[in-house]
Motif scaffolding. Structure first.
Motif, PDB file in Angstrom:
ATOM      1  N   ALA A 121      -0.999  39.962  15.318  1.00 43.58           N
ATOM      2  CA  ALA A 121       0.031  40.894  14.836  1.00 43.58           C
ATOM      3  C   ALA A 121       0.645  40.166  15.909  1.00 43.58           C
ATOM      4  CB  ALA A 121      -0.082  42.311  15.399  1.00 43.58           C
ATOM      5  N   VAL A 122       2.460  40.248  15.437  1.00 43.13           N
ATOM      6  CA  VAL A 122       3.573  40.022  16.078  1.00 43.13           C
ATOM      7  C   VAL A 122       4.633  40.902  15.874  1.00 43.13           C
ATOM      8  CG1 VAL A 122       4.869  38.293  14.070  1.00 43.13           C
ATOM      9  CG2 VAL A 122       5.127  38.004  16.408  1.00 43.13           C
ATOM     10  N   ALA A 123       5.375  40.681  16.794  1.00 47.48           N
ATOM     11  CA  ALA A 123       6.472  42.364  16.820  1.00 47.48           C
ATOM     12  C   ALA A 123       7.794  41.565  17.154  1.00 47.48           C
ATOM     13  CB  ALA A 123       6.515  43.544  17.518  1.00 47.48           C
ATOM     14  N   VAL A 124       8.680  42.202  17.233  1.00 39.87           N
ATOM     15  CA  VAL A 124      10.681  41.883  17.085  1.00 39.87           C
ATOM     16  C   VAL A 124      11.154  43.212  17.658  1.00 39.87           C
ATOM     17  CG1 VAL A 124      10.251  39.850  16.462  1.00 39.87           C
ATOM     18  CG2 VAL A 124      10.820  41.560  14.551  1.00 39.87           C
ATOM     19  N   GLY A 125      12.104  43.645  18.279  1.00 36.98           N
ATOM     20  CA  GLY A 125      12.305  44.892  18.388  1.00 36.98           C
ATOM     21  C   GLY A 125      13.901  44.802  16.951  1.00 36.98           C
ATOM     22  N   VAL A 126      14.293  46.080  16.973  1.00 33.14           N
ATOM     23  CA  VAL A 126      15.161  46.868  16.127  1.00 33.14           C
ATOM     24  C   VAL A 126      16.342  47.389  17.147  1.00 33.14           C
ATOM     25  CG1 VAL A 126      15.873  48.312  14.436  1.00 33.14           C
ATOM     26  CG2 VAL A 126      13.479  47.225  13.741  1.00 33.14           C
ATOM     27  N   GLU A 127      17.276  46.942  16.691  1.00 36.34           N
ATOM     28  CA  GLU A 127      18.714  47.831  17.887  1.00 36.34           C
ATOM     29  C   GLU A 127      19.336  48.408  16.634  1.00 36.34           C
ATOM     30  OE1 GLU A 127      20.004  44.408  21.081  1.00 36.34           O
ATOM     31  OE2 GLU A 127      19.548  43.446  19.658  1.00 36.34           O
ATOM     32  N   ILE A 128      20.409  49.417  17.788  1.00 41.14           N
ATOM     33  CA  ILE A 128      21.424  49.843  16.395  1.00 41.14           C
ATOM     34  C   ILE A 128      22.131  50.308  18.028  1.00 41.14           C
ATOM     35  CG2 ILE A 128      21.561  52.127  15.726  1.00 41.14           C
ATOM     36  CD1 ILE A 128      19.263  52.352  14.076  1.00 41.14           C
ATOM     37  N   SER A 129      22.904  49.327  17.858  1.00 43.15           N
ATOM     38  CA  SER A 129      24.620  49.758  18.627  1.00 43.15           C
ATOM     39  C   SER A 129      24.154  49.302  20.392  1.00 43.15           C
ATOM     40  CB  SER A 129      24.564  51.315  19.149  1.00 43.15           C
ATOM     41  OG  SER A 129      25.125  51.701  17.834  1.00 43.15           O
ATOM     42  N   GLY A 130      23.222  47.976  20.309  1.00 43.92           N
ATOM     43  CA  GLY A 130      23.187  47.682  21.055  1.00 43.92           C
ATOM     44  C   GLY A 130      21.854  48.074  21.459  1.00 43.92           C
ATOM     45  N   ARG A 131      20.745  49.362  21.329  1.00 42.27           N
ATOM     46  CA  ARG A 131      19.617  50.408  22.419  1.00 42.27           C
ATOM     47  C   ARG A 131      18.834  48.926  21.156  1.00 42.27           C
ATOM     48  NH1 ARG A 131      18.015  54.977  21.784  1.00 42.27           N
ATOM     49  NH2 ARG A 131      19.229  55.618  20.816  1.00 42.27           N
TER      50      ARG A 131
ATOM     51  N   VAL B 101      15.415  51.027  19.116  1.00 43.50           N
ATOM     52  CA  VAL B 101      15.083  51.800  18.704  1.00 43.50           C
ATOM     53  C   VAL B 101      14.252  51.971  18.471  1.00 43.50           C
ATOM     54  CG1 VAL B 101      17.498  52.904  19.298  1.00 43.50           C
ATOM     55  CG2 VAL B 101      16.785  52.262  17.528  1.00 43.50           C
ATOM     56  N   ALA B 102      13.403  50.939  18.246  1.00 46.10           N
ATOM     57  CA  ALA B 102      11.663  50.414  17.438  1.00 46.10           C
ATOM     58  C   ALA B 102      11.990  49.206  17.275  1.00 46.10           C
ATOM     59  CB  ALA B 102      12.676  51.274  15.583  1.00 46.10           C
ATOM     60  N   ALA B 103      10.627  48.596  16.229  1.00 49.58           N
ATOM     61  CA  ALA B 103       9.943  47.329  15.925  1.00 49.58           C
ATOM     62  C   ALA B 103       9.220  47.337  15.026  1.00 49.58           C
ATOM     63  CB  ALA B 103       8.889  47.357  17.220  1.00 49.58           C
ATOM     64  N   LEU B 104       9.300  46.188  14.226  1.00 48.01           N
ATOM     65  CA  LEU B 104       8.540  46.016  13.451  1.00 48.01           C
ATOM     66  C   LEU B 104       7.289  44.852  14.117  1.00 48.01           C
ATOM     67  CD1 LEU B 104      11.404  45.142  10.287  1.00 48.01           C
ATOM     68  CD2 LEU B 104      10.301  47.184  10.980  1.00 48.01           C
ATOM     69  N   SER B 105       6.320  45.542  13.168  1.00 45.86           N
ATOM     70  CA  SER B 105       5.311  44.277  13.658  1.00 45.86           C
ATOM     71  C   SER B 105       4.739  44.049  12.306  1.00 45.86           C
ATOM     72  CB  SER B 105       4.233  45.000  14.383  1.00 45.86           C
ATOM     73  OG  SER B 105       3.687  45.882  13.813  1.00 45.86           O
ATOM     74  N   ILE B 106       4.302  42.599  11.877  1.00 47.04           N
ATOM     75  CA  ILE B 106       4.095  42.413  10.633  1.00 47.04           C
ATOM     76  C   ILE B 106       2.219  42.024  11.131  1.00 47.04           C
ATOM     77  CG2 ILE B 106       3.550  39.681   9.365  1.00 47.04           C
ATOM     78  CD1 ILE B 106       6.912  40.397  11.383  1.00 47.04           C
ATOM     79  N   GLY B 107       0.992  42.185  10.758  1.00 44.54           N
ATOM     80  CA  GLY B 107      -0.499  42.332  10.990  1.00 44.54           C
ATOM     81  C   GLY B 107      -0.973  42.102   9.952  1.00 44.54           C
ATOM     82  N   GLY B 108      -1.793  41.776  10.283  1.00 41.84           N
ATOM     83  CA  GLY B 108      -3.129  41.656   9.351  1.00 41.84           C
ATOM     84  C   GLY B 108      -4.877  40.544   9.768  1.00 41.84           C
ATOM     85  N   PRO B 109      -5.264  40.365   8.661  1.00 45.43           N
ATOM     86  CA  PRO B 109      -6.279  39.620   9.335  1.00 45.43           C
ATOM     87  C   PRO B 109      -5.873  38.220  10.134  1.00 45.43           C
ATOM     88  CG  PRO B 109      -6.713  40.815   6.532  1.00 45.43           C
ATOM     89  CD  PRO B 109      -5.836  40.130   7.123  1.00 45.43           C
ATOM     90  N   ARG B 110      -7.603  38.583  11.217  1.00 47.90           N
ATOM     91  CA  ARG B 110      -6.752  37.147  12.269  1.00 47.90           C
ATOM     92  C   ARG B 110      -7.120  36.280  11.168  1.00 47.90           C
ATOM     93  NH1 ARG B 110      -9.231  37.182  18.101  1.00 47.90           N
ATOM     94  NH2 ARG B 110      -8.049  35.085  18.691  1.00 47.90           N
ATOM     95  N   ALA B 111      -7.904  35.621  10.823  1.00 53.91           N
ATOM     96  CA  ALA B 111      -7.711  34.461  10.008  1.00 53.91           C
ATOM     97  C   ALA B 111      -6.764  33.815   9.140  1.00 53.91           C
ATOM     98  CB  ALA B 111      -9.465  33.963   9.493  1.00 53.91           C
ATOM     99  N   ARG B 112      -6.168  34.536   8.941  1.00 54.07           N
ATOM    100  CA  ARG B 112      -5.269  34.486   7.681  1.00 54.07           C
ATOM    101  C   ARG B 112      -3.567  34.177   8.210  1.00 54.07           C
ATOM    102  NH1 ARG B 112      -5.404  39.351   2.808  1.00 54.07           N
ATOM    103  NH2 ARG B 112      -4.125  40.070   4.460  1.00 54.07           N
TER     104      ARG B 112
END
Length: 239
Positions: free
Chosen positions: A190-200, A202-213
């Protein structure tokens, strides 16, 4: 732990347990989950019922979230999900992998929503359950960008996870994304990036799946996620 902190922790644990079980949770089950005496847990539950944060189901002996809790959630996590949902859907559709929204909860993280692709084999995260942030990709994002507040300082990371974790968190801060390649589950990446609201953060999004794919596409996935978040005004981080 002070008595005040113990009280807050138990009240939060009660609400989290009930939130995970939409069919209701009995007083006995709450006592088992908290490993606390019935008299103590019953007192907390009665207070939450009185304030409207829990409701007792007629005849079942179980408790569910009350109007007060739903009102509070509607003003925070639900609105966050509504803001991020279009990005999650587009990432899922364009990458055909699972996209998950994660938030910091104390020193832990929790996955609050997930968009899954139409694949016979996909990553399926467990939602609405606390988990240790390390070595999750979203947990690394939160550590790097201070989303835990004082919950995970550099000293904490060094003491509890070791110098290699400190170095990895520093790299996440520099790169703007975090990965988890087989660290939690051998065949999942998986890889993740941060979600900002008003410069803070607050959350993160990850994209994940079978490693080979997905492993060969982690950088592309991070770049696309950043691009979509920036367009929505939900990130100012350079990749």
């Amino acid at each position: 732990m002070t008595e005040g902190h113990r009280t807050v922790s138990r009240v939060i644990r009660i609400l989290e347990t009930v939130a995970r079980r939409r069919d209701g949770v009995t007083l006995m089950e709450l006592c088992q989950d908290l490993n606390a005496p019935r008299s103590s847990v019953h007192g907390f539950v009665r207070g939450l019922v009185a304030e409207g944060y829990l409701e007792e189901r007629d005849g079942s002996g179980g408790y569910v979230l009350g109007v007060g809790a739903h009102t509070l959630l509607a003003s925070s996590s639900t609105s966050l999900l509504e803001i991020v949902r279009p990005v999650m859907r587009e990432l899922r559709d364009r990458l055909t992998e699972t996209v998950t929204l994660s938030v910091p909860v104390g020193r832990d993280i929790a996955y609050v929503s997930s968009f899954q692709p139409d694949h016979p084999i996909t990553y399926s995260p467990r939602l609405h359950t606390r988990r240790h942030p390390w070595p999750t990709s979203t947990g690394k994002i939160f550590m790097a960008f201070g989303a835990f507040g004082s919950g995970w300082t550099s000293a904490d990371i060094h003491r509890e996870l070791g110098p290699e974790a400190v170095n990895e968190v520093a790299n996440v801060l520099e790169n703007g994304f975090a990965t988890n390649i087989g660290e939690s589950v051998t065949d999942v990446a998986a890889v993740a990036v941060g979600v900002e609201i008003s410069g803070r953060m607050v959350a993160a999004l990850s994209i994940g799946g079978p490693r080979a794919r997905i492993e060969p596409r982690l950088m592309d996935a991070a770049g696309l996620a950043h691009e979509l978040l920036v367009l929505k005004g939900l990130s100012s981080l350079p990749l």
